[in-house]
Design an enzyme around this catalytic site. Structure first.
Site, PDB file in Angstrom:
ATOM      1  N   ASP A  31       0.966  -0.710  -0.269  1.00  0.00           N
ATOM      2  CA  ASP A  31      -0.011  -0.499   0.201  1.00  0.00           C
ATOM      3  C   ASP A  31       0.270   0.931  -0.257  1.00  0.00           C
ATOM      4  OD1 ASP A  31      -2.012  -1.579   0.396  1.00  0.00           O
ATOM      5  OD2 ASP A  31      -1.907  -1.531   2.595  1.00  0.00           O
ATOM      6  N   ASP A  65       0.920   7.900   8.417  1.00  0.00           N
ATOM      7  CA  ASP A  65       1.238   6.208   8.818  1.00  0.00           C
ATOM      8  C   ASP A  65       2.977   6.456   9.088  1.00  0.00           C
ATOM      9  OD1 ASP A  65      -0.705   4.717   7.532  1.00  0.00           O
ATOM     10  OD2 ASP A  65      -0.060   5.352   5.153  1.00  0.00           O
ATOM     11  N   GLU A 122       2.983  -2.900  10.383  1.00  0.00           N
ATOM     12  CA  GLU A 122       2.156  -3.006   9.556  1.00  0.00           C
ATOM     13  C   GLU A 122       3.451  -2.047   9.080  1.00  0.00           C
ATOM     14  OE1 GLU A 122      -1.453  -0.902   7.982  1.00  0.00           O
ATOM     15  OE2 GLU A 122      -1.223  -2.570   6.362  1.00  0.00           O
ATOM     16  N   GLU A 123       4.059  -1.150   8.981  1.00  0.00           N
ATOM     17  CA  GLU A 123       5.411  -0.184   8.231  1.00  0.00           C
ATOM     18  C   GLU A 123       6.188  -0.938   8.470  1.00  0.00           C
ATOM     19  OE1 GLU A 123       3.486   1.668   6.560  1.00  0.00           O
ATOM     20  OE2 GLU A 123       1.982   1.833   7.891  1.00  0.00           O
ATOM     21  N   ASP A 173      -0.252  -1.368  14.689  1.00  0.00           N
ATOM     22  CA  ASP A 173      -0.594  -1.201  13.120  1.00  0.00           C
ATOM     23  C   ASP A 173      -0.793   0.523  13.545  1.00  0.00           C
ATOM     24  OD1 ASP A 173      -1.719   0.531  10.874  1.00  0.00           O
ATOM     25  OD2 ASP A 173      -3.390  -1.673  10.556  1.00  0.00           O
ATOM     26  N   LEU A 185      -1.839   3.074  11.916  1.00  0.00           N
ATOM     27  CA  LEU A 185      -2.821   3.910  11.334  1.00  0.00           C
ATOM     28  C   LEU A 185      -3.252   3.417  10.226  1.00  0.00           C
ATOM     29  CD1 LEU A 185      -3.530   6.514  12.134  1.00  0.00           C
ATOM     30  CD2 LEU A 185      -1.803   7.659  10.578  1.00  0.00           C
ATOM     31  N   ASP A 186      -4.158   2.645  11.098  1.00  0.00           N
ATOM     32  CA  ASP A 186      -4.993   1.962  10.115  1.00  0.00           C
ATOM     33  C   ASP A 186      -6.336   2.586   9.917  1.00  0.00           C
ATOM     34  OD1 ASP A 186      -5.901  -1.038   8.966  1.00  0.00           O
ATOM     35  OD2 ASP A 186      -7.652  -0.130   9.835  1.00  0.00           O
ATOM     36  N   GLU A 197      -3.492  -6.782  12.818  1.00  0.00           N
ATOM     37  CA  GLU A 197      -5.025  -6.053  12.891  1.00  0.00           C
ATOM     38  C   GLU A 197      -5.957  -7.066  13.558  1.00  0.00           C
ATOM     39  OE1 GLU A 197      -5.155  -3.350   8.891  1.00  0.00           O
ATOM     40  OE2 GLU A 197      -4.692  -5.927   8.543  1.00  0.00           O
TER      41      GLU A 197
HETATM   42  P1  AFP Z   1      -5.420   1.006   4.540  1.00  0.00           P
HETATM   43  O1  AFP Z   1      -4.912   1.406   5.669  1.00  0.00           O
HETATM   44  O2  AFP Z   1      -5.005   0.821   3.380  1.00  0.00           O
HETATM   45  O3  AFP Z   1      -6.573   2.048   4.279  1.00  0.00           O
HETATM   46  O4  AFP Z   1      -6.304  -0.136   4.812  1.00  0.00           O
HETATM   47  C1  AFP Z   1      -7.994  -0.223   5.485  1.00  0.00           C
HETATM   48  C2  AFP Z   1      -7.617  -1.402   5.684  1.00  0.00           C
HETATM   49  O5  AFP Z   1      -7.097  -2.544   5.957  1.00  0.00           O
HETATM   50  C3  AFP Z   1      -9.125  -1.978   7.074  1.00  0.00           C
HETATM   51  O6  AFP Z   1      -9.340  -0.580   7.841  1.00  0.00           O
HETATM   52  C4  AFP Z   1     -10.519  -1.601   5.795  1.00  0.00           C
HETATM   53  O7  AFP Z   1     -11.611  -2.629   6.341  1.00  0.00           O
HETATM   54  C5  AFP Z   1      -9.555  -2.388   4.618  1.00  0.00           C
HETATM   55  O8  AFP Z   1      -8.491  -2.166   4.885  1.00  0.00           O
HETATM   56  C6  AFP Z   1     -10.599  -1.787   3.177  1.00  0.00           C
HETATM   57  O9  AFP Z   1      -9.965  -2.453   1.977  1.00  0.00           O
HETATM   58  P2  AFP Z   1     -10.795  -2.738   0.983  1.00  0.00           P
HETATM   59  O10 AFP Z   1     -10.497  -0.785   0.645  1.00  0.00           O
HETATM   60  O11 AFP Z   1      -9.777  -3.565  -0.262  1.00  0.00           O
HETATM   61  O12 AFP Z   1     -12.130  -2.718   1.351  1.00  0.00           O
END
Ligand code: AFP
Length: 340
Positions: free
Chosen positions: A82, A88, A111-112, A130, A132-133, A289
């Site tokens: 990503d 992040d 995660e980073e 994680d 910053l999720d 996560e």
């Molecule tokens: P990001 O941190 O890259 O925005 O990903 C967020 C995540 O890990 C989680 O928090 C979400 O529920 C999921 O991914 C969303 O994934 P999709 O965009 O594939 O639905």
């Protein structure tokens, strides 16, 4: 004419809403509950305080997003491939620094970072985080979160960290939780004795107990899944989603796991990230996560599986292992398992 005042119906300032005591501070709560920990020597309490402190710093930065140059991508990618957002990277630095300074942590998985950070051989705890999720939501002012898991190391204190210290089952967590940077900032955590939620009061700089002894509703009517990926769901997952529609459930999907989870925690619901054609093992990460949220869910009376197996029973064999996730109200998770 003098108006008569019915004193009996007029609340005194001490009993009125404005003077109601707010809950215990996080610090005091941790101190008062320290003897619940299996090895109560104060380090786990300090570790929780370090996490809370780092989260306050991250909260400050998140709230400034848009005002200073911390939105947008850095130009690099994390272990998942990503795009790393500036926040992040910043959140990772804040948490790593706070946990390294504290001295209680021997290793940190994030995660980073590709590999774990070897912090201090004298530390008793391993932490997976994680920082910053949901970071793709930062630039659009949508809720994001921090997720953390704490394990006791298995190897003797003072010796180099071993793979077995890092690759522990979720069931071995001694504490876990999340911080939600939403309309207010909340820290929710468990040490295996129920779940408690604290709301941040920014003018006082303190977390206060606002959601004591949280319980996830046994059943719910909200399903959270990215239906944009429906073409790559397996037939059983498609069937379960159809079942949710037949039941006239409400669909809610923020795309920030912490925010989707927290809403379902309060209102009842299920969050699903299934295996897809693109991500045959699922997208989400087991160690930093899913395990934490599975532990919180179970402690609150909910449930978490990968479709067939309890998340907390999965023995990880790599740092960034992925898994499918079905988490939320117990009855809904159990029902989903009859389809998948
Ligand atoms: P990001 O941190 O890259 O925005 O990903 C967020 C995540 O890990 C989680 O928090 C979400 O529920 C999921 O991914 C969303 O994934 P999709 O965009 O594939 O639905």
């Amino acid at each position: 004419m003098q108006r008569s005042i019915n004193k009996a119906n007029t609340p005194s300032i001490e009993t009125s809403r404005i003077a109601q005591p707010i809950g215990s501070t996080l610090d005091r709560f941790i101190k008062n509950n320290q003897d619940q920990f299996a090895y109560a020597s104060g380090e786990l309490s300090q570790l929780l305080r370090d996490i809370a402190l780092a989260s306050k710093v991250v909260n400050r930065e998140v709230n400034k997003a848009g005002l200073i140059d911390i939105m947008g991508a850095v130009g690099s990618q994390n272990t998942a491939g990503d795009d790393q957002q500036k926040l992040d990277v910043l959140a990772n630095i804040r948490f790593t620094r706070a946990l390294a300074k504290g001295g209680e942590v021997c290793a940190l998985v994030s995660e980073e970072a590709e590999t774990f950070a070897d912090l201090n051989n004298d530390g008793k705890y391993v932490i997976a985080i994680d920082p910053l999720d949901g970071s793709s939501n930062i630039d659009v002012n949508v809720s994001i979160g921090t997720i953390f898991s704490i394990y006791r190391r298995k190897s003797p204190v003072g010796t180099p960290i071993q793979p077995d210290d890092i690759l522990q089952r979720g069931a071995d967590q001694v504490a876990a939780g999340y911080v939600l940077y939403g309309s207010s900032t909340m820290l929710v955590y468990t040490t295996g004795h129920g779940v408690n939620g604290f709301t941040y009061e920014p003018t006082l700089g303190e977390y206060f107990l606002s959601h004591p002894d949280m319980h996830m509703p046994y059943d719910g009517r909200i399903y959270s899944i990215n239906e944009g990926s429906a073409n790559s769901f397996s037939q059983p997952v498609k069937d379960y989603v159809q079942y949710c529609k037949d039941q006239k459930y409400t669909a809610r999907y923020i795309g920030s796991l912490v925010a989707d989870f927290h809403r379902n925690m309060l209102k009842g619901g299920i969050y699903i990230y299934p295996a897809t054609a693109k991500d045959p093992q699922g997208k989400l990460r087991l160690i930093y996560e899913c395990n934490a949220l599975a532990f919180v869910a179970e402690q609150a009376g909910g449930s978490a599986t990968n479709g067939s197996m309890r998340i907390l029973d999965i023995k990880p064999d790599s740092l960034h292992q992925r898994t499918a996730l079905y988490v939320g109200s117990r009855n809904m998770v159990e029902k989903s398992a009859t389809f998948v």
